[in-house]
Design an enzyme around this catalytic site. Structure first.
Site, mmCIF file in Angstrom:
data_model
loop_
_atom_site.group_PDB
_atom_site.id
_atom_site.type_symbol
_atom_site.label_atom_id
_atom_site.label_comp_id
_atom_site.label_asym_id
_atom_site.label_seq_id
_atom_site.Cartn_x
_atom_site.Cartn_y
_atom_site.Cartn_z
ATOM 1 N N ASN A 26 -0.771 1.141 6.228
ATOM 2 C CA ASN A 26 0.028 0.263 5.353
ATOM 3 C C ASN A 26 0.743 -0.720 6.264
ATOM 4 O OD1 ASN A 26 1.861 -0.842 3.501
ATOM 5 N ND2 ASN A 26 3.296 0.861 3.773
ATOM 6 N N GLY A 27 0.491 -2.021 6.066
ATOM 7 C CA GLY A 27 1.149 -3.025 6.908
ATOM 8 C C GLY A 27 0.152 -4.083 7.330
ATOM 9 N N LYS B 136 11.594 -12.631 -15.065
ATOM 10 C CA LYS B 136 11.093 -11.430 -15.750
ATOM 11 C C LYS B 136 9.953 -11.794 -16.692
ATOM 12 C CE LYS B 136 12.309 -8.923 -13.871
ATOM 13 N NZ LYS B 136 13.250 -8.762 -12.833
ATOM 14 N N HIS C 133 18.545 -34.061 -16.461
ATOM 15 C CA HIS C 133 18.076 -34.763 -15.262
ATOM 16 C C HIS C 133 16.570 -34.602 -15.034
ATOM 17 C CE1 HIS C 133 22.117 -35.878 -14.167
ATOM 18 N NE2 HIS C 133 22.500 -34.625 -14.358
ATOM 19 N N GLU D 126 6.703 -12.720 -14.718
ATOM 20 C CA GLU D 126 5.963 -11.677 -14.005
ATOM 21 C C GLU D 126 5.277 -10.683 -14.911
ATOM 22 O OE1 GLU D 126 8.303 -9.685 -10.966
ATOM 23 O OE2 GLU D 126 10.004 -9.591 -12.273
ATOM 24 N N GLU E 230 16.857 -15.337 -13.681
ATOM 25 C CA GLU E 230 16.331 -13.970 -13.705
ATOM 26 C C GLU E 230 15.535 -13.732 -15.001
ATOM 27 O OE1 GLU E 230 15.638 -11.633 -11.904
ATOM 28 O OE2 GLU E 230 15.609 -9.818 -13.112
ATOM 29 N N CYS F 178 0.828 -1.216 0.000
ATOM 30 C CA CYS F 178 0.000 0.000 0.000
ATOM 31 C C CYS F 178 0.865 1.270 0.000
ATOM 32 C CB CYS F 178 -0.950 0.093 1.204
ATOM 33 S SG CYS F 178 -1.932 -1.371 1.470
ATOM 34 N N LYS G 228 5.359 -3.529 -5.843
ATOM 35 C CA LYS G 228 6.785 -3.220 -5.931
ATOM 36 C C LYS G 228 7.539 -3.576 -4.670
ATOM 37 C CE LYS G 228 10.477 -1.453 -7.790
ATOM 38 N NZ LYS G 228 11.159 -2.392 -8.703
ATOM 39 N N ARG H 145 3.011 0.549 -5.419
ATOM 40 C CA ARG H 145 2.991 -0.170 -4.141
ATOM 41 C C ARG H 145 1.697 -0.969 -3.950
ATOM 42 N NH1 ARG H 145 6.681 1.355 -0.516
ATOM 43 N NH2 ARG H 145 5.346 0.574 1.144
ATOM 44 N N TRP I 245 -2.962 -2.542 -1.636
ATOM 45 C CA TRP I 245 -2.658 -3.888 -2.121
ATOM 46 C C TRP I 245 -3.215 -4.820 -1.055
ATOM 47 C CZ3 TRP I 245 0.567 -8.046 -0.574
ATOM 48 C CH2 TRP I 245 0.802 -8.997 -1.575
HETATM 49 C C1 F6R Z 1 11.110 -9.024 -9.552
HETATM 50 C C2 F6R Z 1 11.096 -8.203 -8.364
HETATM 51 C C3 F6R Z 1 10.983 -8.880 -7.036
HETATM 52 C C4 F6R Z 1 11.937 -8.190 -6.043
HETATM 53 C C5 F6R Z 1 11.779 -8.771 -4.647
HETATM 54 C C6 F6R Z 1 12.747 -8.149 -3.660
HETATM 55 O O1 F6R Z 1 11.252 -8.265 -10.714
HETATM 56 O O2 F6R Z 1 11.155 -7.013 -8.448
HETATM 57 O O3 F6R Z 1 11.257 -10.230 -7.133
HETATM 58 O O4 F6R Z 1 13.246 -8.365 -6.502
HETATM 59 O O5 F6R Z 1 10.468 -8.571 -4.200
HETATM 60 O O6 F6R Z 1 12.583 -6.768 -3.572
HETATM 61 P P1 F6R Z 1 13.691 -5.840 -2.948
HETATM 62 O O7 F6R Z 1 14.877 -5.873 -3.841
HETATM 63 O O8 F6R Z 1 13.065 -4.488 -2.867
HETATM 64 O O9 F6R Z 1 14.023 -6.391 -1.592
#
Ligand code: F6R
Length: 606
Positions: A100-101, A483, A502, A486, A479, A2, A601, A27, A74
């Site tokens: 928020n929390g 990407k 395997h 997501e 990675e 949030c 985020k 957020r 969120w």
């Molecule tokens: C993927 C992504 C998430 C963050 C993860 C950690 O693109 O952004 O997997 O990497 O939530 O977030 P931080 O780096 O803010 O601790």
């Protein structure tokens, strides 16, 4: 999760709140709401859906007032609907809160409040805060908030206002909250970009801080009421830097910002005269025997690259954990452990709690972090900032390459300091590191981007994807798959290339695109064998190869060429190609790249 904002001053609050919330939608964006004191009464408007729904409503039914609070949600407790949207008010509408929390003991609190006659409208944990404050209130809002927060357990950034007071009371524990100090006006937000159009003077509130805001002043105290002094930080980010700057999405903008971000991460730390790395750390490189890297998601993959680099160059044993597991697996940590947390936001709760766990056992701690003043930076012994600048797109791009860059710097620094990295190899790697911003710039040339876009569009309607890589580029494959998942919602798996035989090899048929990171490497021949194994089973190979390659590309269906560099620094260059592949796939499928479904985020809930 949030995003929250607050405003008190001479301006019309609605404009400031909506503007701030638009910068915080990353957020959370499943509902939004605001509350404005319209002169002795507080009016609330809130709706399920993105902020634009609320904006639309406010255009037809204006709210006038110069004190207000706002929230973009969120969902954690309760569906994303109008009723569960914040703000939440008391039965008489006099007190309004945003939160928020997570209030962990909310059920017990709710039951006892209900037993005392309180009527709840929403399914949220947050609503208990409004009722508790109401009970504790006898003319002094600050005292009532303080009494309430002593009863709750969990994480909160909370902002409260009362119809009869021209003041805002806010507090935080775990969830972030920053205060903007203006001239004759004060602001609050979960993150700096929401406030940049109004002020650059910011106070980062700490865990347990409570603040009372009036137009011209503020007072910070702890939950016992003891006054506290917090530094005012001048933020020199360009407001433009937090906006899209001409790109269609934040994610694309951030992909293109990587040469600049890497310049900030790397170049200021390379000392040309001596060929050394200079890090702004107090850490004694000889003071630990093992390293434990802890992170989540993309940052975890940066940690895996870091493991490879540190073990190769500094010969220190490294283990890497996802933070959510680390906390509960009774890790073997001692004072001769260096625990490194990697995080873009510095607020991810799993990582923050894992950091606290490591500290409990006496580990030295280092944060590799992007967000200045974030919670982790205040709890680690030392911070190595990655200096990537604000990252708004939910899918991490520039923060990833900058994290890997920072881990490279750290590995070089440790290797030099501990005498495990000889001068010739060190100098060659430093030279390659210095070249990275230029190589990434080159990776983003029009012709290369157009070629990746064509490959992405060709396979955009695939149901699944497989990613393979070896050695320091095995995390690159992970990675790349993350990407793609997501932002395009295509199912993607990643494996170390040698693992394919395997099990995952059973997945291969003519419908499966397999991305193979096959750039210059000592083990390239083995990777080429893996490519042939895929081809023999009808799989479609998309090979990421170094410029000038003639071997791997011969066996691939599609080839993406990237600038050639040393293997140990290649994960940075290779990641950019995979980011673009994911991006254009998502674009071809019409996805909302900056706000992928179900994601947020900064993950500040467990
Ligand atoms: C993927 C992504 C998430 C963050 C993860 C950690 O693109 O952004 O997997 O990497 O939530 O977030 P931080 O780096 O803010 O601790």
């Amino acid at each position: 999760m949030c995003g929250i904002v607050g405003y008190i001053g001479p301006r019309q609050a609605v404009g400031v709140l909506l503007d701030g919330l638009s910068k915080l939608e990353y957020r959370g964006y499943d509902s939004a709401g605001i509350a404005v004191n319209t002169g002795g009464a507080i009016e609330v408007r809130k709706n399920a859906g993105m902020l634009k729904v609320l904006k639309g409503e406010l255009e037809t039914q204006a709210l006038n007032g110069t004190l207000g609070i706002g929230h973009t949600r969120w969902a954690t407790h309760g569906k994303p609907n109008d009723v569960n949207a914040h703000p939440h008010a008391t039965e008489d509408g006099q007190i309004v809160i945003i939160h928020n929390g997570i209030i962990e003991n909310y059920l017990a609190l709710k039951e006892s409040l209900q037993a005392r006659g309180h009527k709840f409208l929403s399914e949220t944990d947050s609503e208990v805060l409004a009722h508790l404050i109401e009970e504790a209130y006898s003319g002094d809002l600050e005292a009532a908030v303080r009494t309430t927060l002593r009863q709750v357990r969990g994480a909160y950034g909370i902002v409260v206002t009362h119809a009869a007071h021209r003041e805002i009371v806010a507090a935080r524990t775990v969830s972030p909250l920053v205060m903007g100090v203006g001239v004759g006006e004060m602001f609050l937000a979960s993150d700096v970009p929401a406030l940049l159009p109004y002020t650059r003077e910011m106070v980062f509130l700490h865990d347990g801080d409570l603040v009372v805001l009036h137009e011209g002043d503020y007072f910070i105290s702890d939950l016992e009421g003891n006054a506290l002094t917090r530094e005012v930080t001048h933020i020199d980010w360009d407001a433009e830097a937090a906006e899209k700057g001409g790109f269609e999405t934040f994610m694309l903008k951030e992909i293109y910002e990587q040469p600049q971000a890497l310049t900030n991460t790397l170049l200021g730390r390379l000392v040309d005269e001596t060929g050394e790395v200079e890090l702004e750390l107090n850490l004694d490189p000889g003071s630990f025997k093992r390293i434990s890297i802890i992170a989540c998601g993309t940052a975890f993959y940066a940690g895996l690259v870091g493991e490879y680099l540190i073990e190769q160059l500094a010969r220190i044993p490294v283990e890497v954990d996802v933070a959510s597991e680390y906390r509960y697996r009774q890790p073997l940590v001692s004072p001769d452990t260096l625990a490194i947390v990697i995080s873009q936001s510095g607020e991810t709760i799993d990582t923050l709690e894992a950091l606290r766990e490591a500290k409990k056992y006496g580990a030295k701690t280092l944060g590799v972090i992007n967000a200045k003043g974030s919670s982790m930076t205040r709890e680690v012994d030392d911070t190595l900032y990655i200096h990537a600048g604000p990252e708004i797109g939910v899918a991490s791009t520039k923060a990833y390459t900058s994290m890997v860059g920072a881990m490279l710097m750290l590995a070089l620094w440790l290797g030099r300091a501990r005498g495990t990295l000889d001068a010739a190899r060190g100098t060659a790697l430093l030279k390659a590191a210095r070249e990275l911003p230029r190589l990434v710039e080159e990776s983003l040339s029009e012709a290369r981007v157009a070629q990746i876009k064509a490959v992405a569009e060709k396979y955009a309607h695939s149901r699944d994807y497989l990613f393979l890589g070896r050695g320091v580029n095995s995390p690159t494959a992970f990675e790349g798959a993350l990407k793609l998942k997501e932002i395009s919602y295509i199912h993607a798996e990643a494996y170390a290339a040698g693992e394919m035989k395997h099990g995952p090899i059973a997945l291969i048929d003519e419908t499966l695109p397999v991305v193979v990171v096959a750039t210059d490497s000592e083990l390239l021949e083995k990777t080429i064998s893996n490519i042939q194994e895929v081809r023999a089973r009808g799989g479609k190979v998309i090979a990421i190869v170094s410029d000038g390659d003639t071997d791997a590309s011969r066996h691939a269906d599609d080839v993406i060429r990237v600038p050639r560099t040393l293997e140990l620094v290649s994960p940075i260059v290779n990641a950019v190609a995979l980011q673009l592949l994911a991006y254009f796939t998502a674009e071809a499928l019409g996805r909302d790249v900056d706000k992928p479904r179900n994601l947020a985020k900064s993950v500040t809930v467990e």
